[in-house]
Scaffold this active site. Structure first.
Site, PDB file in Angstrom:
ATOM      1  N   LYS A  57      14.694  40.531  -1.529  1.00 19.33           N
ATOM      2  CA  LYS A  57      14.599  40.497  -0.058  1.00 19.33           C
ATOM      3  C   LYS A  57      15.704  41.332   0.563  1.00 19.33           C
ATOM      4  O   LYS A  57      15.545  41.854   1.638  1.00 19.33           O
ATOM      5  CB  LYS A  57      14.587  39.065   0.467  1.00 19.33           C
ATOM      6  CG  LYS A  57      15.755  38.233   0.098  1.00 19.33           C
ATOM      7  CD  LYS A  57      15.556  36.812   0.594  1.00 19.33           C
ATOM      8  CE  LYS A  57      16.549  35.869  -0.019  1.00 19.33           C
ATOM      9  NZ  LYS A  57      16.408  35.673  -1.466  1.00 19.33           N
TER      10      LYS A  57
ATOM     11  N   LYS B 292      27.559  42.395  -3.206  1.00 22.88           N
ATOM     12  CA  LYS B 292      27.600  42.052  -1.783  1.00 22.88           C
ATOM     13  C   LYS B 292      28.814  42.699  -1.121  1.00 22.88           C
ATOM     14  O   LYS B 292      28.733  43.163   0.016  1.00 22.88           O
ATOM     15  CB  LYS B 292      27.574  40.543  -1.594  1.00 22.88           C
ATOM     16  CG  LYS B 292      26.159  40.064  -1.815  1.00 22.88           C
ATOM     17  CD  LYS B 292      25.972  38.593  -1.765  1.00 22.88           C
ATOM     18  CE  LYS B 292      24.522  38.276  -2.102  1.00 22.88           C
ATOM     19  NZ  LYS B 292      24.344  37.081  -2.877  1.00 22.88           N
TER      20      LYS B 292
ATOM     21  N   LYS C  84      14.470  46.997  -8.145  1.00 23.96           N
ATOM     22  CA  LYS C  84      14.208  45.564  -8.334  1.00 23.96           C
ATOM     23  C   LYS C  84      13.678  44.983  -7.015  1.00 23.96           C
ATOM     24  O   LYS C  84      14.241  45.264  -5.956  1.00 23.96           O
ATOM     25  CB  LYS C  84      15.524  44.867  -8.710  1.00 23.96           C
ATOM     26  CG  LYS C  84      15.425  43.350  -8.710  1.00 23.96           C
ATOM     27  CD  LYS C  84      16.805  42.697  -8.681  1.00 23.96           C
ATOM     28  CE  LYS C  84      16.746  41.278  -8.395  1.00 23.96           C
ATOM     29  NZ  LYS C  84      16.955  40.416  -7.501  1.00 23.96           N
TER      30      LYS C  84
HETATM   31  P1  ADP Z   1      16.356  38.012  -3.975  1.00 19.46           P
HETATM   32  O1  ADP Z   1      16.844  39.106  -4.913  1.00 19.46           O
HETATM   33  O2  ADP Z   1      15.090  38.380  -3.299  1.00 19.46           O
HETATM   34  O3  ADP Z   1      17.442  37.562  -3.004  1.00 19.46           O
HETATM   35  P2  ADP Z   1      16.981  35.576  -5.330  1.00 19.46           P
HETATM   36  O4  ADP Z   1      18.293  36.150  -5.739  1.00 19.46           O
HETATM   37  O5  ADP Z   1      16.956  34.489  -4.292  1.00 19.46           O
HETATM   38  O6  ADP Z   1      16.007  36.760  -4.895  1.00 19.46           O
HETATM   39  O7  ADP Z   1      16.250  35.073  -6.647  1.00 19.46           O
HETATM   40  C1  ADP Z   1      15.633  33.808  -6.876  1.00 19.46           C
HETATM   41  C2  ADP Z   1      15.121  33.769  -8.307  1.00 19.46           C
HETATM   42  O8  ADP Z   1      14.104  34.752  -8.506  1.00 19.46           O
HETATM   43  C3  ADP Z   1      16.202  34.074  -9.356  1.00 19.46           C
HETATM   44  O9  ADP Z   1      15.984  33.294 -10.519  1.00 19.46           O
HETATM   45  C4  ADP Z   1      16.001  35.523  -9.642  1.00 19.46           C
HETATM   46  O10 ADP Z   1      16.458  35.884 -10.921  1.00 19.46           O
HETATM   47  C5  ADP Z   1      14.477  35.668  -9.541  1.00 19.46           C
HETATM   48  N1  ADP Z   1      14.138  37.020  -9.097  1.00 19.46           N
HETATM   49  C6  ADP Z   1      14.376  37.556  -7.869  1.00 19.46           C
HETATM   50  N2  ADP Z   1      13.927  38.825  -7.796  1.00 19.46           N
HETATM   51  C7  ADP Z   1      13.388  39.111  -9.020  1.00 19.46           C
HETATM   52  C8  ADP Z   1      12.755  40.264  -9.581  1.00 19.46           C
HETATM   53  N3  ADP Z   1      12.568  41.366  -8.860  1.00 19.46           N
HETATM   54  N4  ADP Z   1      12.348  40.198 -10.851  1.00 19.46           N
HETATM   55  C9  ADP Z   1      12.517  39.076 -11.603  1.00 19.46           C
HETATM   56  N5  ADP Z   1      13.100  37.948 -11.131  1.00 19.46           N
HETATM   57  C10 ADP Z   1      13.532  37.955  -9.856  1.00 19.46           C
END
Ligand code: ADP
Ligand code: TRP
Length: 321
Positions: free
Chosen positions: A192, A110, A189
């Site tokens: 959002k 970040k 990956k």
């Molecule tokens: P984002 O990356 O969209 O902000 P978050 O960090 O809020 O998503 O992730 C919420 C949950 O979903 C976490 O447990 C995270 O490890 C899982 N997660 C998010 N994106 C992925 C992905 N592309 N592949 C596998 N797990 C994911």
């Protein structure tokens, strides 16, 4: 066995969230006492609009219940309905070395993106440690990007136990290799923050468009593709289609003669079918918000009871009482 996980209400949930965290968590609810919560305190480090937080929180509750979280089997609640977690965070911060937090990838990422960090963003893994430790959790199902935070939790718990005597259970992360990193529409990956997501729920037309826009290379259809298994559409198809069907498309792509458009169409159909039942369930729940609010309220009462016991133990052991 206590199973615990949380998800932030910081946007619309996508298939990376589903396969990385929600689906494993939902399966695990059969194997122990599961505690799943909506991490609305955590979302305060990045979302600064009250209405947005409230809407997203309801959205996550609907999504999770629609996807199969069963309130008869799992305790489901809002993080902020258990304010004990904030007190435990303070107890833990005093034993958390600055260096441990400075090394966290999510914080460093970040910073690298130019976000001006607040103290909450920096201290976020300590709140996450409190979330985990306050329920005596044994297993934490998460996607790979959260592994480091569970390791930080373990370090902090060990330090506390060494300083004040056996207080906390040391948790284990549980990461499924097959879905550890779900790729997004651009091959990075799915996240959002990269604007490369495929939502779990939404309107058919825009979702079809999103899938039809998956980034492919420019090789002509007739050319064989020896690395078909690396193709984003194939990787996603493996998640939403039966194994033999996904294998068949992979072989056709490898052999050559298959256009990417046909592959993407098939992916859309399987994706749409995969979430059909959840979509119907979500519409039902949307018309029964009283039920959803009651589930969260009941969950909070159960979670709070357990949290109070563990916090009490920690307060005693460190000499506050
Ligand atoms: P984002 O990356 O969209 O902000 P978050 O960090 O809020 O998503 O992730 C919420 C949950 O979903 C976490 O447990 C995270 O490890 C899982 N997660 C998010 N994106 C992925 C992905 N592309 N592949 C596998 N797990 C994911
Ligand atoms: N930090 C997690 C995420 O962004 C959400 C979360 C908060 C969490 N507290 C937790 C996950 C405790 C597992 C356990 O995805």
């Amino acid at each position: 066995m206590i199973i615990l996980s949380g998800i932030q209400p910081s946007g619309t949930l996508h298939v990376g969230n589903y396969f990385g965290m929600m689906h494993p968590a939902i399966e695990l609810q059969e194997q122990g006492d599961a505690y799943y919560f909506i991490a609305n305190y955590h979302s305060m480090t990045s979302v600064f609009d009250a209405g947005e937080r409230r809407n997203n929180t309801l959205g996550v509750a609907l999504d999770f219940l629609a996807c199969g979280l069963d309130p008869a089997k799992s305790v489901f609640f809002r993080q902020s309905d258990v304010p004990e977690v904030c007190e435990l965070t303070w107890l833990l911060t005093t034993l958390t070395p600055m260096g441990l937090l400075e090394r966290c990838h999510s914080y460093k990422d970040k910073l690298a993106k130019g976000l001006s960090p607040n103290h909450g963003l920096f201290a976020y893994p300590v709140l996450m440690a409190a979330d985990i430790l306050i329920y005596d959790s044994n297993v934490v199902p998460v996607g790979r990007d959260q592994k480091q935070h569970v390791e930080v939790t373990r370090d902090i718990a060990i330090k506390f136990n060494q300083a004040y005597g056996e207080t906390f259970v040391i948790p284990e992360p549980q990461i499924r290799d097959s879905v550890a990193v779900v790729p997004g529409t651009d091959g990075q990956k799915m996240s959002k923050s990269y604007c490369n997501t495929i939502d779990i729920f939404g309107e058919e037309k825009p979702l079809r468009k999103t899938i039809m826009r998956l980034v492919m290379d420019s090789r002509p259809p007739e050319e064989p593709k020896p690395n078909a298994d690396q193709n984003i559409a194939i990787q996603l198809l493996r998640l939403v289609a039966p194994e033999d069907v996904a294998k068949d498309w992979e072989e056709r792509l490898r052999a050559g003669g298959l256009g990417y458009g046909d592959l993407k169409k098939a992916l859309f159909e399987h994706y749409w079918e995969y979430f059909a039942e959840a979509r119907a369930k979500r519409s039902e729940l949307e018309n029964n918000l009283d039920h959803v609010n009651q589930v969260l309220k009941d969950g909070a009462a159960k979670a709070r009871e357990r949290a109070a016991t563990v916090l009490d133990r920690a307060r005693k052991n460190c000499g506050l009482v």
